[in-house]
Design a protein around this motif. Sequence first.
Motif, PDB file in Angstrom:
ATOM      1  N   GLU A  22       0.844  -1.187   0.000  1.00 51.13           N
ATOM      2  CA  GLU A  22       0.000   0.000   0.000  1.00 51.13           C
ATOM      3  C   GLU A  22       0.881   1.240   0.000  1.00 51.13           C
ATOM      4  O   GLU A  22       1.784   1.379   0.822  1.00 51.13           O
ATOM      5  N   ARG A  23       0.613   2.118  -0.957  1.00 50.94           N
ATOM      6  CA  ARG A  23       1.355   3.374  -1.059  1.00 50.94           C
ATOM      7  C   ARG A  23       0.489   4.340  -1.852  1.00 50.94           C
ATOM      8  O   ARG A  23       0.584   4.430  -3.068  1.00 50.94           O
ATOM      9  N   GLY A  24      -0.400   5.047  -1.192  1.00 49.76           N
ATOM     10  CA  GLY A  24      -1.322   5.901  -1.912  1.00 49.76           C
ATOM     11  C   GLY A  24      -2.287   5.069  -2.730  1.00 49.76           C
ATOM     12  O   GLY A  24      -2.671   3.969  -2.360  1.00 49.76           O
ATOM     13  N   VAL A  25      -2.716   5.592  -3.867  1.00 46.70           N
ATOM     14  CA  VAL A  25      -3.609   4.891  -4.786  1.00 46.70           C
ATOM     15  C   VAL A  25      -2.798   4.484  -6.006  1.00 46.70           C
ATOM     16  O   VAL A  25      -2.482   5.315  -6.851  1.00 46.70           O
ATOM     17  N   SER A 378      -1.307  -8.162  -8.654  1.00 51.13           N
ATOM     18  CA  SER A 378      -2.512  -7.546  -9.206  1.00 51.13           C
ATOM     19  C   SER A 378      -2.799  -6.243  -8.482  1.00 51.13           C
ATOM     20  O   SER A 378      -2.450  -6.073  -7.309  1.00 51.13           O
ATOM     21  N   VAL A 379      -3.455  -5.322  -9.199  1.00 53.19           N
ATOM     22  CA  VAL A 379      -3.815  -4.015  -8.654  1.00 53.19           C
ATOM     23  C   VAL A 379      -5.334  -3.919  -8.619  1.00 53.19           C
ATOM     24  O   VAL A 379      -6.003  -4.224  -9.613  1.00 53.19           O
ATOM     25  N   SER A 380      -5.874  -3.505  -7.471  1.00 56.04           N
ATOM     26  CA  SER A 380      -7.316  -3.351  -7.332  1.00 56.04           C
ATOM     27  C   SER A 380      -7.713  -1.909  -7.581  1.00 56.04           C
ATOM     28  O   SER A 380      -6.877  -0.994  -7.621  1.00 56.04           O
ATOM     29  N   LEU A 381      -8.999  -1.672  -7.739  1.00 57.04           N
ATOM     30  CA  LEU A 381      -9.504  -0.330  -8.001  1.00 57.04           C
ATOM     31  C   LEU A 381      -9.262   0.599  -6.818  1.00 57.04           C
ATOM     32  O   LEU A 381      -9.161   1.819  -6.986  1.00 57.04           O
ATOM     33  N   THR A 382      -9.146   0.043  -5.613  1.00 59.20           N
ATOM     34  CA  THR A 382      -8.881   0.862  -4.426  1.00 59.20           C
ATOM     35  C   THR A 382      -7.426   1.295  -4.324  1.00 59.20           C
ATOM     36  O   THR A 382      -7.091   2.074  -3.431  1.00 59.20           O
ATOM     37  N   GLY A 383      -6.555   0.781  -5.196  1.00 61.33           N
ATOM     38  CA  GLY A 383      -5.164   1.195  -5.202  1.00 61.33           C
ATOM     39  C   GLY A 383      -4.220   0.285  -4.462  1.00 61.33           C
ATOM     40  O   GLY A 383      -3.041   0.611  -4.310  1.00 61.33           O
ATOM     41  N   LEU A 384      -4.678  -0.874  -3.980  1.00 65.77           N
ATOM     42  CA  LEU A 384      -3.811  -1.828  -3.304  1.00 65.77           C
ATOM     43  C   LEU A 384      -3.183  -2.772  -4.318  1.00 65.77           C
ATOM     44  O   LEU A 384      -3.793  -3.117  -5.335  1.00 65.77           O
TER      45      LEU A 384
END
Length: 548
Positions: A22-25, A378-384
């Motif tokens: 996690e680092r911002g979006v 993988s990248v989620s829409l929430t930015g994780l």
Amino acid sequence: MNAPIIDPLQGDFPEVIEEYLERGVMKCIAFNRRGNLLAVELCGSYDLYAFDIGCSSLDVSFCHAGCSDGSCVIWDFETRGIAKELKDKECVTAITSVCWSKYGHRILVSAADKTLTLWDVVKGERIARIALQQAPLQARLHPGSSTPSFCLACPLSSAPMIIDLLTETVTGLPVSLSDTGNGATPPIRNKFSDGSAPYTPTAACFNKYGDLIYVGNSKGEILIIDSTSLEILGIVSVPGSAVIKNIVFNRSGRYLLTNSNDRIIRIYENLLPLKGGRAALGKANHESAEQDEDEKLKAAGSRSLALFQEFQDSITRVHWKAPCFSGDGEWVVGGSASKGEHKIYIWDRAGHLVKILEGPKEALIDLAWHPIKPIIVSVSLTGLVYIWAKDYTENWSAFAPDFKELEENEEYVEREDEFDLVPETEKVKDLGINEDEDIDILNTEGDSAFSDSDMSQGEIRFLPPDPCPDVQMEDGLVVNTSKEGEISETESPLSEEAGQNGLLTNHESSPLEEDTGGMRLKRKRMPSEKFQDFETESIKKPPPKSKP
């Protein structure tokens, strides 16, 4: 990666979420060639352009984001620590793609503000920046150079183009045979007179050595183009004539993957030689000069690509997003483009569906397979950013290396010389070791995952980590003392979550979480099922009765 050697009953592919970053979006990701560095792009401040190209039409939506700038963060994938952060003060919008150069010296970043930025990775300096007429959805550096300045860009609503970032020269590519009827380079058009876009988003990629460009158009055709003269050398028609949304080669260059609007992923075998493919295709076209132009190009296309396999979900008929190969090319992976669903489908190259990875209830926007290891990011829409890995069974036995656990009693027959006393000198001779041979401690052995042509002494193997500000933990609060006279306190989400589960008290905090300069930086490993069961039993178990 030989799966039967690791486990004869399982494939060499990821199974569970090992941890998340996690680092911002975060918006999009890309591994370097060896997979030890991971480049992650952050969204811009306040405006996040979400380009959903998994559906039949292109949706551009806006939402608010709390990031301060559109920057590129490079993670050391071995330690999961940030090695470098590239910030561009002029870029304040979402990043659409990121691409490493062949040996990792440069990174190309495309943004929704219609710009392309070339970075020097080691120095952290911007080399070049160019503004286009349309927002580039994807940009790829030329793979034939260690320090490339040429790139291939696929804009939002115009033809793909070749760009010289140093001289800011832009040349449009043909997307159909009619574009080169007069022998001139097609113009870069933005809109028709009625305001509609002349092109749907077009996918394009280089081959392994960059002498050919493969373009997938809206007519369901794959155009093979000379990267120097921009001449169409061959055309391959995709079954169904559906719009081609993604096109990518595997590492070896032997297979080409396409993702079409008919919800089918197709694999084509490259019939051209990896080196000198342009010369071989041009020679074949010269020999068939008496044929009609259209027939000649289709015949050349049939000698270049052969349909190998098709992949689809015949039940749900889902659209695919960010399909790609595994590092060794044995597996094909595609993410579901359905909203509110984080599903990753894995097939073997023969076309069998072997695994469906189900993540949290968050839409998937990008994914990448590690070049060497069985790991998917993988990248989620929430930015994780979620890291998927194999679920290895833990074995806490501490025995000799040749120890073998037995499931049941077995009759053991002693060898005749098993307990004979043999001097150590004779053991060394039996092993065939030459004690007088010099040992090379300077050179390293070549990696089996790379061919000899891929090896380079000048390749970036690691980046020195940037120093982080001092962080103090006080009563479950993260206190940042990086700037003199400024103290910021935020509650630790990890501590709060652990406190709800009964794992930590209110005065305990997790060492895996930091707050650096107001930007939350978290690394959390997912607990194993055995650990969760143990904690549940320890909570339910009544306290021991005290003796009277």
